[in-house]
Design an enzyme around this catalytic site. Structure first.
Site, PDB file in Angstrom:
ATOM      1  N   HIS A  61       0.782  -0.560  -2.467  1.00  9.00           N
ATOM      2  CA  HIS A  61      -0.214   0.088  -2.347  1.00  9.00           C
ATOM      3  C   HIS A  61      -1.392   0.172  -3.546  1.00  9.00           C
ATOM      4  O   HIS A  61      -2.670   0.177  -3.661  1.00  9.00           O
ATOM      5  CB  HIS A  61       0.048   1.039  -1.472  1.00  9.00           C
ATOM      6  CG  HIS A  61       0.240   0.769  -0.012  1.00  9.00           C
ATOM      7  ND1 HIS A  61       0.758   1.956   1.032  1.00  9.00           N
ATOM      8  CD2 HIS A  61       0.134   0.068   1.420  1.00  9.00           C
ATOM      9  CE1 HIS A  61       1.015   1.517   2.078  1.00  9.00           C
ATOM     10  NE2 HIS A  61       0.381   0.282   1.739  1.00  9.00           N
ATOM     11  N   HIS A  80       5.584   7.633  -3.117  1.00  4.61           N
ATOM     12  CA  HIS A  80       6.224   6.768  -4.681  1.00  4.61           C
ATOM     13  C   HIS A  80       6.267   7.263  -5.205  1.00  4.61           C
ATOM     14  O   HIS A  80       6.013   8.499  -5.746  1.00  4.61           O
ATOM     15  CB  HIS A  80       5.371   5.581  -4.755  1.00  4.61           C
ATOM     16  CG  HIS A  80       4.200   4.550  -3.350  1.00  4.61           C
ATOM     17  ND1 HIS A  80       5.048   3.825  -2.541  1.00  4.61           N
ATOM     18  CD2 HIS A  80       3.152   4.309  -2.883  1.00  4.61           C
ATOM     19  CE1 HIS A  80       4.648   3.768  -1.502  1.00  4.61           C
ATOM     20  NE2 HIS A  80       3.685   3.980  -2.286  1.00  4.61           N
TER      21      HIS A  80
END
Length: 291
Positions: A185, A243
């Site tokens: 992403h 993340h």
């Protein structure tokens, strides 16, 4: 008497319709003025080479220092959930949105400037290259995760390591495969931001050359500017809430490197799809003085 009342009501209705017609014309004039003013200012902003260099620094700062904001934001906001509307509808389909909006803009700008289908197709091929970069990077990230991962079985006491050799057999056994996961992403949003800023910068030169710039083209340009702003916001949300730190930094670094290989290097070569704006505007003729 009744006829007079009917004529009075008909006259009042005509006046109301005339008033509404004037109001619609005023609203359309205001919308058109805002559209032209907004597109002019946005084009001037994105067309500035200095601001584009600062934009690269801005993206680097977002990825490197943005995670520090996680200590100062509410962890229960909608953007902290993987299943939030923006994450599902926009981030997961970021390349599709980018291709749709940016493809329409490139198509209009190039064709209106040249009226040549071949040149238009050549410029649109940059999006094909971008799609190949996105697909190739995604496969590379999965390969890295496969090569660096191990199989774990979740237990109430923790995770139990298994000796299963690959992800497929691990997942088939109902276990979890954990390896180094580069943030796809962060890569995609960074790459889309750099790509859109580079492509949209052409509009300032397009307007300066006095080429056709009606309301539809200006509207498409502003939609791209809004989408670029949304990608910046969602990139910031991604680096704050999702993340691990190195996974995000590596993803953004790969996205920046992909931009450099294409827009910063290859597209300036004659055997490439060409850089944005290449061949669209007439070159100024150098005047020679004869003795």
């Amino acid at each position: 008497m009744e006829r007079g009342r009917w004529w009075g009501r008909a006259g009042a209705g005509a006046r109301i319709r005339a008033l509404l017609g004037c109001l619609v014309k005023v609203l359309l004039w205001v919308a058109s003025a805002l559209l032209y003013f907004g597109s002019e200012q946005a084009a001037r902003l994105l067309g500035s080479p200095c601001l584009r260099r600062l934009y690269h620094a801005w993206l680097a700062a977002v990825v490197i220092f943005g995670p520090l904001l996680q200590f100062h934001v509410n962890p229960r906001t909608i953007f902290a959930s993987h299943g939030n509307f923006f994450n599902i509808k926009f981030v997961n389909s970021a390349w599709g949105w980018t291709c749709t909006f940016l493809g329409g803009f490139v198509l209009l700008v190039v064709f209106l400037a040249t009226r040549r289908v071949a040149v238009t197709a050549r410029h649109l091929s940059r999006l094909v290259v971008g799609a190949a970069v996105w697909r190739g990077a995604g496969r590379a990230f999965l390969l890295i995760e496969d090569l660096t991962g191990s199989c774990f079985e979740p237990l109430p006491q923790g995770l139990l390591l298994h000796e299963l050799p690959d992800r497929r057999s691990c997942l088939a056994a109902g276990h979890q495969w954990r390896g180094y996961t580069v943030s796809s992403h962060t890569f995609l949003l960074t790459f889309c931001c750099l790509l859109m800023a580079e492509e949209a910068a052409v509009f300032a030169k397009y307007l300066a050359h006095g080429l056709p710039a009606g309301a539809p083209l200006r509207l498409v340009f502003l939609l791209n500017v809004l989408l670029l702003g949304l990608w910046n916001f969602l990139l910031l949300c991604t680096v704050i809430y999702f993340h691990q730190y190195t996974h995000k930094v590596v993803g953004a670094a790969v996205g920046t490197f992909a931009w450099y290989l294409t827009y910063g290097s290859w597209y300036h070569q004659p055997w490439s799809p060409g850089s944005p704006g290449h061949g669209l505007f007439p070159r100024p003729h150098s005047s020679r003085k004869h003795n």
